[in-house]
Design an enzyme around this catalytic site. Structure first.
Site, PDB file in Angstrom:
ATOM      1  N   ALA A 138      16.716 -10.280 -25.065  1.00 41.72           N
ATOM      2  CA  ALA A 138      17.015  -9.354 -26.167  1.00 41.72           C
ATOM      3  C   ALA A 138      17.093 -10.027 -27.547  1.00 41.72           C
ATOM      4  O   ALA A 138      16.399  -9.610 -28.483  1.00 41.72           O
ATOM      5  CB  ALA A 138      18.295  -8.588 -25.840  1.00 41.72           C
TER       6      ALA A 138
ATOM      7  N   ARG B 299       8.895  -3.052 -26.861  1.00 40.13           N
ATOM      8  CA  ARG B 299       9.654  -2.947 -25.603  1.00 40.13           C
ATOM      9  C   ARG B 299      10.801  -1.970 -25.863  1.00 40.13           C
ATOM     10  O   ARG B 299      11.389  -1.996 -26.947  1.00 40.13           O
ATOM     11  CB  ARG B 299      10.206  -4.301 -25.139  1.00 40.13           C
ATOM     12  CG  ARG B 299       9.120  -5.189 -24.538  1.00 40.13           C
ATOM     13  CD  ARG B 299       9.682  -6.399 -23.826  1.00 40.13           C
ATOM     14  NE  ARG B 299      10.189  -6.086 -22.496  1.00 40.13           N
ATOM     15  CZ  ARG B 299      10.861  -6.968 -21.747  1.00 40.13           C
ATOM     16  NH1 ARG B 299      11.120  -8.185 -22.215  1.00 40.13           N
ATOM     17  NH2 ARG B 299      11.282  -6.636 -20.546  1.00 40.13           N
TER      18      ARG B 299
ATOM     19  N   ASP C 256      21.079  -6.200 -22.600  1.00 41.23           N
ATOM     20  CA  ASP C 256      20.007  -5.755 -23.507  1.00 41.23           C
ATOM     21  C   ASP C 256      20.471  -4.621 -24.405  1.00 41.23           C
ATOM     22  O   ASP C 256      19.907  -4.386 -25.469  1.00 41.23           O
ATOM     23  CB  ASP C 256      18.778  -5.330 -22.698  1.00 41.23           C
ATOM     24  CG  ASP C 256      18.107  -6.548 -22.108  1.00 41.23           C
ATOM     25  OD1 ASP C 256      18.587  -7.038 -21.081  1.00 41.23           O
ATOM     26  OD2 ASP C 256      17.131  -7.041 -22.716  1.00 41.23           O
TER      27      ASP C 256
ATOM     28  N   ASN D 198      21.073  -4.381 -18.355  1.00 38.05           N
ATOM     29  CA  ASN D 198      20.610  -5.777 -18.225  1.00 38.05           C
ATOM     30  C   ASN D 198      19.544  -5.812 -17.129  1.00 38.05           C
ATOM     31  O   ASN D 198      19.223  -4.783 -16.511  1.00 38.05           O
ATOM     32  CB  ASN D 198      21.788  -6.714 -17.922  1.00 38.05           C
ATOM     33  CG  ASN D 198      21.387  -8.179 -18.051  1.00 38.05           C
ATOM     34  OD1 ASN D 198      20.775  -8.572 -19.057  1.00 38.05           O
ATOM     35  ND2 ASN D 198      21.677  -9.001 -17.073  1.00 38.05           N
TER      36      ASN D 198
HETATM   37  O1  MRU Z   1      12.821  -8.665 -19.257  1.00 35.23           O
HETATM   38  P1  MRU Z   1      13.549  -9.759 -19.981  1.00 35.23           P
HETATM   39  O2  MRU Z   1      13.243 -11.124 -19.463  1.00 35.23           O
HETATM   40  O3  MRU Z   1      13.381  -9.642 -21.473  1.00 35.23           O
HETATM   41  O4  MRU Z   1      15.067  -9.468 -19.671  1.00 35.23           O
HETATM   42  C1  MRU Z   1      16.048 -10.290 -20.218  1.00 35.23           C
HETATM   43  C2  MRU Z   1      17.414  -9.958 -19.796  1.00 35.23           C
HETATM   44  O5  MRU Z   1      17.668  -9.007 -19.088  1.00 35.23           O
HETATM   45  C3  MRU Z   1      18.522 -10.787 -20.366  1.00 35.23           C
HETATM   46  O6  MRU Z   1      19.583 -10.897 -19.473  1.00 35.23           O
HETATM   47  C4  MRU Z   1      19.026 -10.123 -21.655  1.00 35.23           C
HETATM   48  O7  MRU Z   1      17.967  -9.871 -22.528  1.00 35.23           O
HETATM   49  C5  MRU Z   1      20.036 -10.951 -22.349  1.00 35.23           C
HETATM   50  S1  MRU Z   1      19.311 -12.427 -23.008  1.00 35.23           S
HETATM   51  C6  MRU Z   1      20.447 -13.271 -23.906  1.00 35.23           C
END
Ligand code: MRU
Length: 341
Positions: free
Chosen positions: A50, A91, A237, A247
């Site tokens: 995120a 996204r 997220d 998340n």
């Molecule tokens: O699909 P992604 O790899 O973007 O998902 C990431 C996550 O779910 C993380 O846990 C979240 O973004 C927090 S990152 C500090």
């Protein structure tokens, strides 16, 4: 201890990203020279996490301003706003993306010259990027207070330097605990289907010599049941004002098991991950990704042709399963509705 790496760098009017699609096998840099390449990088997960996609989108707006600088004035403004919109749709689930683009858009005023706007946007994107690093270090320091002197920590997905600009959120707490001399051991969920745990978190921990063990996602329940996990640290997220947190898919399941066995379950996130327009997690849009993420592994087909696939990238952990939310402004405990405010 080695310095944590940086996931991105803006220099000479280009955005350089560590290409996370190829780690840990290959360390490659993906260069964005225009905003469409930044959009591609977010949508195709060259960069992910995120906070990192929020900062990438901010630089995407800077690249757009640069591209359109020589356009007639009215076209400069209309194309720039279009680029902001396109980037914001790259996204859907992480609110950090719209948070950073809204912050950038607030600097686009029709009375200024395109060059002035470009400079202002570049300054702001650099600021968002620097703030991310400072915020994470602060979260790490604050979060370290809940980590016992000797502890086994379970984490899911990747929340480290690669998911942010540098240092990380949940993994930032791990870094901070390790740096302070605590005897920690991290259990890393591999995180199907894209394996951010195996490919990215394990890689980051190995770089810094932090003791860790990689597990299949389905091994987590028995570890928790057998008292081999002292606490769980995950990122988010998007967090609603009642504490419900989106998340990586699988986080909700983990939180249910943690609740059954009284294992502390912490969400670790900057305040930019809170969505103050949402009263609960019910209306958080959950991204669905390409079926081949499930049917194929490294290009090899592992399921029958044309088989039905459901591939949500995130799930919602209800506030009732969360022990506390660790942010740069402090640790938020239940009742979340009152304390988040
Ligand atoms: O699909 P992604 O790899 O973007 O998902 C990431 C996550 O779910 C993380 O846990 C979240 O973004 C927090 S990152 C500090």
């Amino acid at each position: 201890m080695k310095d944590p790496i940086r996931s991105l760098e803006f220099k000479e009017n280009k955005l350089f990203l560590i290409d996370q699609r190829f780690l840990p096998g290959k360390f490659e840099t993906f260069v964005c020279s225009n905003f469409r390449e930044a959009e591609f990088a977010i949508a195709k997960m060259v960069i992910r996490g995120a906070p990192a996609i929020g900062v990438t989108a901010a630089y995407g707006v800077v690249l757009a301003a640069l591209e359109f600088m020589e356009f007639p004035r009215h076209k400069f403004f209309s194309e720039l706003q279009k680029a902001c919109y396109i980037l914001s749709k790259s996204r859907p689930t992480a609110v950090n993306l719209t948070w950073s683009i809204t912050r950038m858009q607030s600097l686009i005023d029709q009375d200024s010259e395109p060059k002035q706007i470009f400079e202002r946007l570049k300054f702001e994107a650099d600021k968002i990027s620097a703030e991310d690093v400072m915020t994470n270090k602060l979260i790490g320091k604050i979060g370290n207070s809940i980590v016992p002197q000797k502890s086994n920590i379970l984490t899911h997905c990747n929340t480290g330097s690669l998911a942010t600009v540098e240092y990380g959120t949940a993994l930032g707490v791990v870094r901070s605990a390790f740096a302070s001399g605590k005897a920690i051991h991290v259990f890393v969920d591999e995180t199907r289907p894209r394996l951010q745990g195996a490919k990215l978190t394990a890689w980051e921990l190995a770089q810094e010599g932090i003791p860790a063990t990689l597990i299949a996602d389905n091994a987590a329940a028995s570890l928790i049941k057998n008292n081999r996990i002292d606490l769980i640290l995950v990122g988010a997220d998007r967090i609603a004002t009642n504490g419900d947190s989106a998340n990586k898919i699988g986080t909700f399941m983990l939180s249910e098991i943690a609740k059954s066995y009284n294992t502390p379950f912490y969400i670790v996130a900057p305040t930019s991950t809170f969505d103050f327009n949402l009263g609960s997690g019910n209306s958080i849009e959950i991204e669905e990704r390409d079926p081949t993420e499930i049917t194929h592994i490294n290009g090899m087909q592992i399921a029958p042709n044309d088989f039905n696939v459901y591939n949500p990238a995130f799930d919602i952990t209800p506030a009732s399963n969360i022990t506390a939310i660790i942010t740069e402004k402090g640790i938020i405990k239940p009742p979340f509705i009152k304390n988040i405010k």
